[in-house]
Design a protein around this motif. Structure first.
Motif, PDB file in Angstrom:
ATOM      1  N   VAL A 278       0.884  -1.127  -0.006  1.00 31.83           N
ATOM      2  CA  VAL A 278       0.129  -0.239  -0.061  1.00 31.83           C
ATOM      3  C   VAL A 278       1.038   1.250  -0.107  1.00 31.83           C
ATOM      4  CG1 VAL A 278      -1.526   1.204   1.553  1.00 31.83           C
ATOM      5  CG2 VAL A 278      -2.140  -1.129   0.861  1.00 31.83           C
ATOM      6  N   GLU A 279       2.046   1.312   0.819  1.00 32.90           N
ATOM      7  CA  GLU A 279       2.789   2.419   0.883  1.00 32.90           C
ATOM      8  C   GLU A 279       3.619   2.624  -0.467  1.00 32.90           C
ATOM      9  OE1 GLU A 279       7.232   3.200   2.996  1.00 32.90           O
ATOM     10  OE2 GLU A 279       5.587   2.250   4.134  1.00 32.90           O
TER      11      GLU A 279
ATOM     12  N   LEU B 201       3.463   5.982  -5.379  1.00 30.86           N
ATOM     13  CA  LEU B 201       3.699   6.140  -6.977  1.00 30.86           C
ATOM     14  C   LEU B 201       2.399   6.840  -7.408  1.00 30.86           C
ATOM     15  CD1 LEU B 201       5.042   5.181  -9.341  1.00 30.86           C
ATOM     16  CD2 LEU B 201       3.676   2.976  -9.597  1.00 30.86           C
ATOM     17  N   MET B 202       1.356   6.585  -7.031  1.00 33.11           N
ATOM     18  CA  MET B 202       0.020   6.864  -7.596  1.00 33.11           C
ATOM     19  C   MET B 202      -0.125   8.503  -7.339  1.00 33.11           C
ATOM     20  SD  MET B 202      -2.435   3.823  -8.076  1.00 33.11           S
ATOM     21  CE  MET B 202      -3.395   4.714  -8.957  1.00 33.11           C
TER      22      MET B 202
ATOM     23  N   HIS C 208       0.351  11.318  -9.524  1.00 37.56           N
ATOM     24  CA  HIS C 208      -0.797  11.529 -10.554  1.00 37.56           C
ATOM     25  C   HIS C 208      -2.219  11.988 -10.015  1.00 37.56           C
ATOM     26  CE1 HIS C 208       2.187  10.073 -13.399  1.00 37.56           C
ATOM     27  NE2 HIS C 208       2.310   9.079 -12.526  1.00 37.56           N
ATOM     28  N   PHE C 209      -2.483  11.334  -8.865  1.00 40.30           N
ATOM     29  CA  PHE C 209      -3.646  11.591  -8.124  1.00 40.30           C
ATOM     30  C   PHE C 209      -3.422  12.105  -6.588  1.00 40.30           C
ATOM     31  CE2 PHE C 209      -3.857   8.265 -11.137  1.00 40.30           C
ATOM     32  CZ  PHE C 209      -5.100   8.358 -12.013  1.00 40.30           C
ATOM     33  N   ASP C 210      -4.539  12.778  -6.169  1.00 42.38           N
ATOM     34  CA  ASP C 210      -4.732  13.173  -4.839  1.00 42.38           C
ATOM     35  C   ASP C 210      -4.784  12.175  -3.935  1.00 42.38           C
ATOM     36  OD1 ASP C 210      -6.101  14.066  -2.250  1.00 42.38           O
ATOM     37  OD2 ASP C 210      -4.978  15.676  -2.880  1.00 42.38           O
ATOM     38  N   GLY C 211      -4.016  12.084  -2.617  1.00 46.48           N
ATOM     39  CA  GLY C 211      -4.187  10.852  -1.981  1.00 46.48           C
ATOM     40  C   GLY C 211      -5.724  10.564  -1.243  1.00 46.48           C
ATOM     41  N   ALA C 212      -6.335  11.202  -1.578  1.00 43.21           N
ATOM     42  CA  ALA C 212      -7.982  11.111  -1.111  1.00 43.21           C
ATOM     43  C   ALA C 212      -8.586  10.433  -2.202  1.00 43.21           C
ATOM     44  CB  ALA C 212      -8.725  12.426  -0.778  1.00 43.21           C
TER      45      ALA C 212
ATOM     46  N   GLY D 213      -8.495   5.741  -2.360  1.00 41.35           N
ATOM     47  CA  GLY D 213      -9.327   4.816  -1.299  1.00 41.35           C
ATOM     48  C   GLY D 213      -9.582   3.560  -2.203  1.00 41.35           C
ATOM     49  N   GLY D 214     -10.048   3.701  -3.305  1.00 39.23           N
ATOM     50  CA  GLY D 214     -10.404   2.336  -3.952  1.00 39.23           C
ATOM     51  C   GLY D 214      -9.415   1.502  -4.394  1.00 39.23           C
ATOM     52  N   VAL D 215      -8.280   2.127  -4.499  1.00 39.17           N
ATOM     53  CA  VAL D 215      -7.069   1.233  -4.944  1.00 39.17           C
ATOM     54  C   VAL D 215      -6.479   0.656  -3.623  1.00 39.17           C
ATOM     55  CG1 VAL D 215      -4.450   1.422  -5.658  1.00 39.17           C
ATOM     56  CG2 VAL D 215      -6.312   3.043  -6.741  1.00 39.17           C
ATOM     57  N   VAL D 216      -6.670   1.210  -2.486  1.00 37.91           N
ATOM     58  CA  VAL D 216      -5.944   0.261  -1.343  1.00 37.91           C
ATOM     59  C   VAL D 216      -7.341  -0.738  -1.015  1.00 37.91           C
ATOM     60  CG1 VAL D 216      -6.031   0.787   1.080  1.00 37.91           C
ATOM     61  CG2 VAL D 216      -5.178   2.342  -0.369  1.00 37.91           C
ATOM     62  N   ALA D 217      -8.690  -0.420  -1.350  1.00 37.41           N
ATOM     63  CA  ALA D 217      -9.772  -1.375  -1.009  1.00 37.41           C
ATOM     64  C   ALA D 217      -9.294  -2.562  -1.859  1.00 37.41           C
ATOM     65  CB  ALA D 217     -10.965  -0.866  -1.459  1.00 37.41           C
ATOM     66  N   GLU D 218      -9.025  -2.605  -3.125  1.00 41.71           N
ATOM     67  CA  GLU D 218      -8.696  -3.750  -4.034  1.00 41.71           C
ATOM     68  C   GLU D 218      -7.433  -4.280  -3.606  1.00 41.71           C
ATOM     69  OE1 GLU D 218     -10.532  -4.874  -6.346  1.00 41.71           O
ATOM     70  OE2 GLU D 218     -11.926  -3.135  -5.918  1.00 41.71           O
TER      71      GLU D 218
END
Length: 209
Positions: free
Chosen positions: A144-145, A150-151, A154-158, A161-166
């Motif tokens: 996750v870290e 990495l992401m 390109h994206f805001d941390g908020a 959440g969906g990526v972490v859930a996957e």
């Protein structure tokens, strides 16, 4: 054993939280694969790194913490010590964590790089913990870290959440498979002090302290 003109400088790096009842003698026995490899008679004799600016191997009895930032000279056969090291630390650890082992090609220099030659550098990532579940949790946390870091380019941390859930779903499936295999009395497919390795593109920087 003593290694004359060893082909690698090997860096072992990681902090392992130990059970409160673990003392120096138990830790010295657990780390025997490391200090015996360099021909030392005890952990104290081997604790210093070959580089003065590295802390080496330290035991903090108040925080119940093993700290390793330790470089030695060695060969490919050092890899044989890692399985025993992980199994020993599994018995003493209080939670899951990772240990990084980096092999630096001692014979590779700037001229070799300028000439386009590839080094024999290699990197091994190991996980230790009191249970397979604890080891799996450490793997999940590190993944996750890494993915979030990495992401977030390109994206805001908020938004992640969906990526972490996957990622959590993937590990939930692995945990379910592990539990099933244990219930059937089969060796678990998955982490139990295991690791991964790979040749990176370019040399890994040394840890700075």
């Amino acid at each position: 054993m003593s290694h004359q003109a060893a082909p690698f400088e090997i860096h072992v790096h990681g902090d392992v939280t130990l059970r409160a009842d673990v003392g120096f003698d138990a830790l010295q026995d657990a780390l025997k694969p490391l200090w015996k490899y360099i021909g030392a008679r005890s952990l104290a004799d081997a604790a210093a790194s070959m580089y003065e600016d590295e802390p080496g191997i330290r035991f903090d009895p108040h925080q119940h913490l093993l700290q390793m930032c330790w470089t030695l000279e060695g060969d490919e056969d050092f890899r044989h010590q890692l399985d025993d090291l992980c199994m020993n630390l599994n018995e003493l650890s209080a939670q899951g964590t990772q240990i990084e082992v980096t092999f630096y090609d001692a014979e590779f220099d700037d001229e070799d790089e300028d000439d386009g030659r590839e080094s024999r550098d290699d990197f091994v990532l190991l996980f230790v913990g009191p249970t397979p579940e604890a080891i799996m949790q450490a793997q999940r946390n590190l993944l996750v870290e890494d993915v979030v870091a990495l992401m977030e380019r390109h994206f805001d941390g908020a938004e992640l959440g969906g990526v972490v859930a996957e990622i959590d779903k993937l590990f939930a499936g692995r945990y379910s498979a592990l539990t099933s295999s244990l219930e059937l009395g089969k060796p678990p497919r998955g982490p139990g002090g295991g690791g991964s390795s790979g040749h990176g593109s370019g040399r890994r920087p040394r840890h700075l302290h």
